[in-house]
Design a protein around this motif. Structure first.
Motif, PDB file in Angstrom:
ATOM      1  N   GLY A  57     -15.913   1.990  -6.083  1.00 37.36           N
ATOM      2  CA  GLY A  57     -14.494   2.095  -6.394  1.00 37.36           C
ATOM      3  C   GLY A  57     -14.240   1.810  -7.859  1.00 37.36           C
ATOM      4  N   HIS A  58     -13.308   2.563  -8.445  1.00 35.53           N
ATOM      5  CA  HIS A  58     -12.949   2.358  -9.852  1.00 35.53           C
ATOM      6  C   HIS A  58     -11.506   2.805 -10.078  1.00 35.53           C
ATOM      7  CE1 HIS A  58     -14.699   6.430  -9.578  1.00 35.53           C
ATOM      8  NE2 HIS A  58     -13.708   6.749 -10.414  1.00 35.53           N
ATOM      9  N   VAL A  59     -10.965   2.406 -11.201  1.00 35.40           N
ATOM     10  CA  VAL A  59      -9.603   2.751 -11.571  1.00 35.40           C
ATOM     11  C   VAL A  59      -9.554   4.237 -11.948  1.00 35.40           C
ATOM     12  CG1 VAL A  59      -7.727   2.311 -13.204  1.00 35.40           C
ATOM     13  CG2 VAL A  59      -9.136   0.402 -12.367  1.00 35.40           C
ATOM     14  N   PRO A  60      -8.625   5.007 -11.360  1.00 29.34           N
ATOM     15  CA  PRO A  60      -8.508   6.422 -11.744  1.00 29.34           C
ATOM     16  C   PRO A  60      -8.257   6.556 -13.254  1.00 29.34           C
ATOM     17  CG  PRO A  60      -7.220   5.978  -9.779  1.00 29.34           C
ATOM     18  CD  PRO A  60      -7.678   4.639 -10.315  1.00 29.34           C
ATOM     19  N   GLY A  61      -8.986   7.452 -13.864  1.00 28.35           N
ATOM     20  CA  GLY A  61      -8.836   7.678 -15.298  1.00 28.35           C
ATOM     21  C   GLY A  61      -9.742   6.830 -16.161  1.00 28.35           C
TER      22      GLY A  61
END
Length: 152
Positions: A57-61
């Motif tokens: 999981g990661h922050v979009p952008g």
């Protein structure tokens, strides 16, 4: 630094400390607001974790640039004129600080996103995995239950 007889910093010195702290740190709410705004947020968000962590999981952008690769890859994928914000897992991880240090030593303007990916998710912001975008219910210990922002 001069301490007050009670052991506290004098107000002007405390103000200088907190001014410097705000120049080096940002929080997930401020990053989310900037990314959700109209136009360029004014920074590049760097996820400094491993590929396995990024895939989880990661922050979009966000741009994936593991801390260990900063010295060899930063200059080929980042523009020195654009400020950088780094993040890692959360408050118990120094990866974002190590990444920020490496970037600053290379001449980049950098801040660390306090709370990291953990607080991004806990505050209910959308995140990406290898398969889809997800969002969890905000944790009432980190975000208000019935308000768009904490007001701080």
């Amino acid at each position: 630094m001069t301490t007050h007889p009670t052991g506290h910093l004098r107000p002007a010195e405390a103000a200088a400390h907190f001014r410097a702290r705000l120049a080096l740190y940002t929080d997930v709410s401020d990053v989310a607001a900037a990314l959700a705004g109209v136009g360029d947020p004014g920074f590049v968000l760097i996820d400094s974790r491993s590929t396995e962590s990024w895939d989880q999981g990661h922050v979009p952008g966000a741009v994936h640039l593991p801390t260990a690769l900063v010295p060899e890859r930063a200059e080929e994928i980042l523009d020195r004129a654009v400020p950088v914000v780094t993040y890692c897992w959360g408050p118990g991880c120094d990866g974002a600080a190590r990444s920020a240090l490496a970037l600053a030593e290379l001449g980049f303007h950098v801040k660390e996103m306090i709370g990291g990916f953990e607080y991004w998710v806990r505050e209910g912001f959308e995140f990406e995995t290898g398969q889809a975008r997800e969002r969890r219910t905000p944790d009432p210990l980190t975000a208000p239950e019935r308000a768009a922002a904490c007001g701080c």
